[in-house]
Design a protein around this motif. Structure first.
Motif, PDB file in Angstrom:
ATOM      1  N   SER A 233      28.672  88.022  32.920  1.00 47.59           N
ATOM      2  CA  SER A 233      27.884  87.237  31.736  1.00 47.59           C
ATOM      3  C   SER A 233      28.571  86.159  31.246  1.00 47.59           C
ATOM      4  O   SER A 233      28.149  85.200  30.500  1.00 47.59           O
ATOM      5  N   GLY A 234      29.974  86.119  31.441  1.00 47.99           N
ATOM      6  CA  GLY A 234      30.704  84.874  31.008  1.00 47.99           C
ATOM      7  C   GLY A 234      31.851  85.136  29.751  1.00 47.99           C
ATOM      8  O   GLY A 234      32.071  84.094  29.445  1.00 47.99           O
ATOM      9  N   GLY A 235      32.148  86.268  29.645  1.00 44.57           N
ATOM     10  CA  GLY A 235      33.327  86.419  28.703  1.00 44.57           C
ATOM     11  C   GLY A 235      33.293  85.964  27.383  1.00 44.57           C
ATOM     12  O   GLY A 235      32.221  85.831  26.816  1.00 44.57           O
ATOM     13  N   ALA A 236      34.496  85.833  26.762  1.00 48.56           N
ATOM     14  CA  ALA A 236      34.721  85.530  25.412  1.00 48.56           C
ATOM     15  C   ALA A 236      33.755  84.437  25.008  1.00 48.56           C
ATOM     16  O   ALA A 236      33.367  84.469  23.642  1.00 48.56           O
ATOM     17  N   LEU A 237      33.894  83.350  25.690  1.00 46.53           N
ATOM     18  CA  LEU A 237      33.370  82.193  25.131  1.00 46.53           C
ATOM     19  C   LEU A 237      31.909  82.224  24.796  1.00 46.53           C
ATOM     20  O   LEU A 237      31.147  82.147  24.044  1.00 46.53           O
ATOM     21  N   LEU A 238      30.992  83.261  25.678  1.00 46.54           N
ATOM     22  CA  LEU A 238      29.644  83.386  25.567  1.00 46.54           C
ATOM     23  C   LEU A 238      29.401  84.577  24.769  1.00 46.54           C
ATOM     24  O   LEU A 238      28.244  84.651  24.041  1.00 46.54           O
ATOM     25  N   ASP A 239      30.371  85.473  24.790  1.00 50.54           N
ATOM     26  CA  ASP A 239      30.102  86.744  23.869  1.00 50.54           C
ATOM     27  C   ASP A 239      30.104  86.404  22.421  1.00 50.54           C
ATOM     28  O   ASP A 239      29.388  87.028  21.659  1.00 50.54           O
ATOM     29  N   MET A 240      31.328  85.696  22.136  1.00 51.05           N
ATOM     30  CA  MET A 240      31.567  85.423  20.581  1.00 51.05           C
ATOM     31  C   MET A 240      31.602  84.008  19.950  1.00 51.05           C
ATOM     32  O   MET A 240      31.215  83.844  18.904  1.00 51.05           O
ATOM     33  N   VAL A 241      31.833  82.968  20.874  1.00 52.41           N
ATOM     34  CA  VAL A 241      32.028  81.671  20.490  1.00 52.41           C
ATOM     35  C   VAL A 241      30.609  81.026  20.414  1.00 52.41           C
ATOM     36  O   VAL A 241      30.135  80.656  19.158  1.00 52.41           O
TER      37      VAL A 241
END
Ligand code: NAD
Length: 498
Positions: A233-241
């Motif tokens: 689903s896209g890692g830290a960029l999509l999950d948190m940023v």
């Protein structure tokens, strides 16, 4: 609690058997019940595909609130307001049953035809559900109709626009409550109070006095059981940023709203996000760092986690430098970082002010005066410290940094509402200031898409790594060092419990 505080509402919960409902939503509703915001005039219809009876559903609700009260009668009274309907959201006929049950409960509990539709389900169903709510006439004429949805709000700009367009077929923007639970946290809600009710911060909140701003959302946990989802689903960029960090950032950089209401606050946040400097692929290379955690003595590396594809380049860490091109913030770097499997769990903001122009305190032992720093601890500690310079006590004339403190004590902590409790109440009150407007979501995707596509097109650069349980990759530190700054830590700034 005066009777006027009590809310009359029928909540229809799609995804009533799910994890979010059981872990967060039933406890949040129970807390509102205990405080008298929900009492006699509310009912909840839980829906999902499984065949559950009302009795079994109430047992599940009882289990999810078990630790919140010793009073069995109170818990039973609360659970008696819950009804279950087995319902496949793609089946049009089944909406008729939902409509009949809703009308029945409207009458039974005198909910004044006020309805909240809570979609605690995967976003691919949002369009189908809202379309059916309209075509099958589940919206009421007299009361309010509000929609609460959960992230992710799309996976890029295009899908976010498509989702928002679908929702707009049935609901006005003012009726849509996009939940970002960070906006329900005590110290995130405190940002506006700190900024706008203090004469010693409000006039200094700009590029004449602020040197840089640092936002950190670090997690100790790894990807755990979500590895498969996280990896695709896209890692830290999509999950948190895209969501939490951009929401915090927009609160920090927005202009003062005319009033603290949803319309004014959200318009200022939209303007703020429009001022973010757009990055070219080369700018992304200069200003963003991505990295992945690797195996350490005791902890698995990301690539060893169950569900992660071989040679995955999904980032578990992101650091970035953002620039805000408007009169207030031109020239001030905003550094952000987030990551999994870091040394500790910590969500914190540092506002570093400029140093004084003249140092009157040179001495053999004192060369520089450190800048003042306002630190806002969001979690796990909640509070703030204003780290300022004072004379060392005693015979020395050297200057040292000392904090002025305001922290939530362990005794007070239990009285702080959970983010979901607070946000659900704000929705019942019709206050959408702490819910993302579609333009906020779309503007943040517009920026994030630039970073994502620059990364996706760059398959040749090595992906930096950091050992699981460490403070993150060296490249994240270099980002600030290049500008003559460093991440604040408990070595330089007051931290509670240190
Ligand atoms: P989940 O998989 O535990 O629950 C999904 C629910 O949807 C279940 O009740 C399931 O029965 C129901 N469902 C699935 N297909 C259906 C269909 N065709 N018809 C009717 N019901 C159907 O998911 P979750 O963890 O509860 O998450 C729900 C949403 O909330 C997701 O969008 C997720 O991204 C978001 N979210 C969850 C959390 C969390 O802590 N769990 C946190 C933030 C956001």
């Amino acid at each position: 609690m005066p009777a006027t505080q009590e809310k009359a509402v029928l909540i229809t919960l799609f995804g009533g058997t799910g994890d979010l409902a059981q872990r967060k939503l039933y406890p949040a509703l129970f807390r509102l019940f205990k405080k008298g915001y929900l009492r006699q005039h509310f009912a909840v219809i839980g829906t999902a595909r499984r065949e559950w009876s009302d009795a079994y559903y109430r047992e599940i609700v009882m289990q999810s609130i078990a630790s919140l009260s010793d009073d069995e009668t109170e818990k039973e009274e609360f659970s008696s307001h819950f009804y279950y309907l087995s319902h496949n959201v793609q089946n049009t006929q089944e909406y008729q049953q939902l409509k009949e049950l809703a009308s029945e409960l409207d009458k039974k509990y005198q909910t004044q035809q006020n309805r909240v539709f809570y979609l605690a389900m995967a976003p691919q169903f949002f369009g189908t559900i809202t379309e059916h709510l309209k075509t099958q006439h589940l919206l009421t004429e007299q009361g309010f109709n509000r929609l609460i949805i959960e992230k992710p709000f799309g996976h890029n700009l295009e899908s976010a626009i498509e989702l928002n367009d679908q929702l707009a077929q049935t609901f006005e923007e003012t009726q849509i409550y996009r939940i970002d639970h960070y906006l329900g946290k005590e110290m995130v809600q405190n940002i506006n109070a700190i900024r706008f009710s203090n004469i010693f911060f409000e006039p200094l909140w700009n590029n004449k006095f602020v040197d840089n701003v640092q936002i950190t959302l670090s997690e100790e946990v790894g990807v755990g059981t979500r590895a498969g989802y996280y990896d695709t689903s896209g890692g830290a960029l999509l999950d948190m940023v895209q969501n939490h960090i951009f929401q915090i950032l927009s609160l920090l950089i927005m202009e003062p709203p005319v009033q603290m209401d949803g319309n004014d606050v959200r318009q200022e946040k939209i303007k703020a996000l429009r001022s973010l400097r757009a990055y070219s692929p080369e700018d992304v290379k200069q200003n963003f760092v991505r990295a992945q955690y690797t195996q350490s003595e005791e902890l698995l590396g990301y690539l060893q986690e169950d569900g992660v594809v071989e040679h995955s380049r999904t980032e578990t860490y992101v650091a970035g430098k953002l620039m805000v091109d408007n009169f207030r913030w031109a020239g001030v770097p905003f550094y952000i970082r987030t990551g999994k499997r870091l040394a500790n769990k910590n969500t914190v903001i540092h506002i570093q002010f400029r140093s004084v122009d003249v140092n009157l305190f040179h001495s053999p032992t004192q060369v520089d005066i450190l800048p003042d720093v306002l630190t806002i601890h969001i979690q796990p500690s909640q509070g703030m410290s204003f780290n300022i310079n004072v004379k060392q006590m005693g015979l020395s004339n050297d200057i040292e940094r000392k904090p002025l403190l305001h922290y939530v004590s362990p005794e007070q902590e239990k009285d702080i509402p959970e983010a979901y409790e607070r946000l659900i109440l704000e929705c019942l009150n019709g206050n959408n200031a702490n819910f993302a407007h579609r333009q906020e979501v779309e503007l943040s995707w517009k920026f994030i898409d630039l970073v994502r596509s620059a990364w996706d097109n760059d398959t040749s650069s090595d992906l930096p790594t950091y050992p699981a349980g460490s403070h993150g990759p060296k490249e994240g530190d270099d980002l600030l060092a290049r500008d003559g700054f460093s991440w604040h830590s408990c070595d330089t700034i007051y931290c509670p419990n240190e």
